[in-house]
Design a protein around this motif. Structure first.
Motif, PDB file in Angstrom:
ATOM      1  N   ASP A 196       0.813  -1.215   0.000  1.00 38.21           N
ATOM      2  CA  ASP A 196       0.000   0.000   0.000  1.00 38.21           C
ATOM      3  C   ASP A 196       0.845   1.263   0.000  1.00 38.21           C
ATOM      4  N   ILE A 197       2.035   1.192  -0.553  1.00 37.85           N
ATOM      5  CA  ILE A 197       2.938   2.338  -0.493  1.00 37.85           C
ATOM      6  C   ILE A 197       2.356   3.556  -1.205  1.00 37.85           C
ATOM      7  N   GLU A 198       1.626   3.348  -2.300  1.00 39.73           N
ATOM      8  CA  GLU A 198       1.030   4.492  -3.006  1.00 39.73           C
ATOM      9  C   GLU A 198      -0.022   5.180  -2.131  1.00 39.73           C
ATOM     10  N   THR A 245       5.328  -2.789  -9.112  1.00 37.60           N
ATOM     11  CA  THR A 245       4.792  -2.801 -10.471  1.00 37.60           C
ATOM     12  C   THR A 245       4.864  -1.426 -11.135  1.00 37.60           C
ATOM     13  N   ALA A 246       4.891  -0.370 -10.316  1.00 38.34           N
ATOM     14  CA  ALA A 246       4.975   0.981 -10.870  1.00 38.34           C
ATOM     15  C   ALA A 246       6.412   1.396 -11.161  1.00 38.34           C
ATOM     16  N   GLY A 247       7.365   0.600 -10.734  1.00 38.94           N
ATOM     17  CA  GLY A 247       8.768   0.934 -10.948  1.00 38.94           C
ATOM     18  C   GLY A 247       9.237   2.129 -10.136  1.00 38.94           C
ATOM     19  N   LYS A 248       8.601   2.370  -8.978  1.00 38.89           N
ATOM     20  CA  LYS A 248       8.919   3.554  -8.181  1.00 38.89           C
ATOM     21  C   LYS A 248       9.410   3.217  -6.784  1.00 38.89           C
ATOM     22  N   LEU A 249       9.716   1.969  -6.512  1.00 38.97           N
ATOM     23  CA  LEU A 249      10.168   1.590  -5.174  1.00 38.97           C
ATOM     24  C   LEU A 249      11.407   2.401  -4.796  1.00 38.97           C
ATOM     25  N   GLY A 250      11.382   2.988  -3.610  1.00 39.70           N
ATOM     26  CA  GLY A 250      12.476   3.833  -3.171  1.00 39.70           C
ATOM     27  C   GLY A 250      12.315   5.283  -3.545  1.00 39.70           C
ATOM     28  N   GLN A 251      11.247   5.604  -4.295  1.00 34.29           N
ATOM     29  CA  GLN A 251      11.025   6.985  -4.752  1.00 34.29           C
ATOM     30  C   GLN A 251       9.756   7.603  -4.167  1.00 34.29           C
ATOM     31  N   GLN A 272       8.179 -11.398 -10.736  1.00 30.96           N
ATOM     32  CA  GLN A 272       9.336 -11.235 -11.610  1.00 30.96           C
ATOM     33  C   GLN A 272      10.314 -10.169 -11.119  1.00 30.96           C
ATOM     34  N   ASN A 273       9.803  -9.063 -10.597  1.00 32.86           N
ATOM     35  CA  ASN A 273      10.672  -7.960 -10.211  1.00 32.86           C
ATOM     36  C   ASN A 273      11.115  -8.007  -8.751  1.00 32.86           C
ATOM     37  N   ILE A 274      10.893  -9.141  -8.099  1.00 35.17           N
ATOM     38  CA  ILE A 274      11.236  -9.278  -6.688  1.00 35.17           C
ATOM     39  C   ILE A 274      12.506 -10.113  -6.554  1.00 35.17           C
ATOM     40  N   VAL A 275      13.462  -9.598  -5.782  1.00 32.70           N
ATOM     41  CA  VAL A 275      14.687 -10.336  -5.465  1.00 32.70           C
ATOM     42  C   VAL A 275      14.772 -10.451  -3.943  1.00 32.70           C
ATOM     43  N   PRO A 276      14.345 -11.575  -3.368  1.00 30.00           N
ATOM     44  CA  PRO A 276      14.307 -11.715  -1.908  1.00 30.00           C
ATOM     45  C   PRO A 276      15.697 -11.645  -1.283  1.00 30.00           C
ATOM     46  N   SER A 277      15.746 -11.135  -0.059  1.00 34.33           N
ATOM     47  CA  SER A 277      17.013 -11.056   0.671  1.00 34.33           C
ATOM     48  C   SER A 277      17.250 -12.291   1.525  1.00 34.33           C
ATOM     49  N   ALA A 278      16.205 -13.046   1.795  1.00 33.43           N
ATOM     50  CA  ALA A 278      16.300 -14.278   2.582  1.00 33.43           C
ATOM     51  C   ALA A 278      15.148 -15.185   2.167  1.00 33.43           C
ATOM     52  N   LEU A 279      15.237 -16.447   2.539  1.00 34.52           N
ATOM     53  CA  LEU A 279      14.172 -17.400   2.243  1.00 34.52           C
ATOM     54  C   LEU A 279      13.257 -17.484   3.460  1.00 34.52           C
ATOM     55  N   LEU A 280      12.121 -16.807   3.376  1.00 35.04           N
ATOM     56  CA  LEU A 280      11.142 -16.780   4.454  1.00 35.04           C
ATOM     57  C   LEU A 280      10.081 -17.827   4.164  1.00 35.04           C
ATOM     58  N   LEU A 281       9.954 -18.802   5.066  1.00 37.23           N
ATOM     59  CA  LEU A 281       9.079 -19.950   4.842  1.00 37.23           C
ATOM     60  C   LEU A 281       8.024 -20.072   5.921  1.00 37.23           C
TER      61      LEU A 281
END
Length: 311
Positions: A122-124, A146-152, A237-246
């Motif tokens: 819900d960042i938007e 999906t908006a390509g704005k993460l971090g902005q 597709q655009n997610i690169v996890p930092s750890a394997l959360l199970l």
């Protein structure tokens, strides 16, 4: 075969970070390289970013921009909305003011923690509140929404290099808009050069790093799914996890005992407190055999053998 219950002085070391002991010598001997500066100028804009000693210092410098008073309130929101939040975040805020987990009329700043590489859903909507936002992107260096704005979305975003690269120090403070950047007070010239050279080397191999991380993720998820565990977040597709959360799915009765057992076998891990879930390493420095070792240690915890079976 793999050895279980080894001599404590002969443990392997698998960290959530891809850093390994052998990386110390390699990083120390890298040539001078300014590729990272060009990379960050293109990604964030020239003059809009600064190296920090770590992610914690980046948080500290971002908070200083607002001249917060001790009774002011910073609201921390996370991707999962679980109560779990790293003390690395809370201690930095506590050094300045108060924090809570729900937006109230008293909220001065929203601190959005994009957890484990997954953007807050819900960042938007949070940005639409008009409240100042600091985005914690320490685990989302390579991820995008999906908006390509993460971090902005926020005034500032903060990053931590050891979460994705085999390095012991290094973070990034990024300013969005006209907010001035404060330079690190902890880094000296040699440390700054060290970070610059190492990150330049890693970023030149970005495609290879991402490919290896995906291969390891796919293989590990396959292995652990056979035991009944499932991924906590949906990976896109655009997610690169930092750890394997199970998700544990009730399979292991005592996750704290699992945490201890994994630590006793050299595997850094933690329980995702507040949920029936846990996380383990999943990065580019791991091999298929390393992941097989993880699986084997799990099976030994779930179905322990006698001493005569494992020696």
């Amino acid at each position: 075969m793999f050895v279980v219950n080894p001599d404590p002085f002969l443990l392997p070391t698998y960290r959530i970070s891809p850093f390994r002991t052998e990386d110390m010598a390699r990083n120390a001997n890298l040539p001078e390289d300014d590729f990272a500066s060009t990379y960050f100028d293109n990604r964030f804009g020239k003059g809009n970013w600064a190296y920090t000693f770590n992610g914690r210092e980046a948080i500290r410098l971002a908070l200083e921009h607002y001249n917060l008073q001790s009774n002011d309130l910073v609201t921390i929101l996370t991707t999962s909305e679980n109560f779990y939040i790293s003390s690395c975040v809370t201690k930095e805020i506590e050094a300045v003011c108060q924090w809570n987990r729900e937006i109230l009329p008293e909220t001065k700043i929203i601190f959005v923690n994009h957890e484990f590489g997954y953007p807050h859903p819900d960042i938007e909507k949070l940005a639409a509140t008009g409240l100042p936002i600091i985005e914690d992107c320490c685990t989302t260096f390579f991820s995008q929404d999906t908006a390509g704005k993460l971090g902005q979305y926020g005034d500032f975003s903060v990053y931590s290099f050891p979460k994705f690269f085999p390095i012991q120090i290094g973070g990034l403070l990024v300013s969005n808009g006209n907010h001035p950047i404060k330079n690190s007070r902890e880094l000296d010239e040699k440390e700054t050069s060290y970070i610059q050279n190492a990150i330049s080397n890693f970023l030149k191999n970005e495609a290879e790093i991402l490919q290896k991380r995906k291969q390891n993720w796919d293989y590990a998820v396959h292995q652990f799914s056979k035991m009944g565990f499932t991924t906590r977040f949906e990976t896109q597709q655009n997610i690169v996890p930092s750890a394997l959360l199970l998700n544990n799915n009730g399979i292991i009765e005592d996750l704290n005992m699992l945490k201890l057992f994994l630590n006793q076998h050299g595997i850094q891990n933690s329980v995702f407190y507040g949920e029936d879930a846990f996380f383990i390493p999943i990065h580019q420095s791991l091999t298929k055999s390393d992941l097989d070792y993880f699986s084997y240690v799990f099976t030994q915890f779930m179905n322990p053998k006698s001493d005569s079976d494992v020696r």
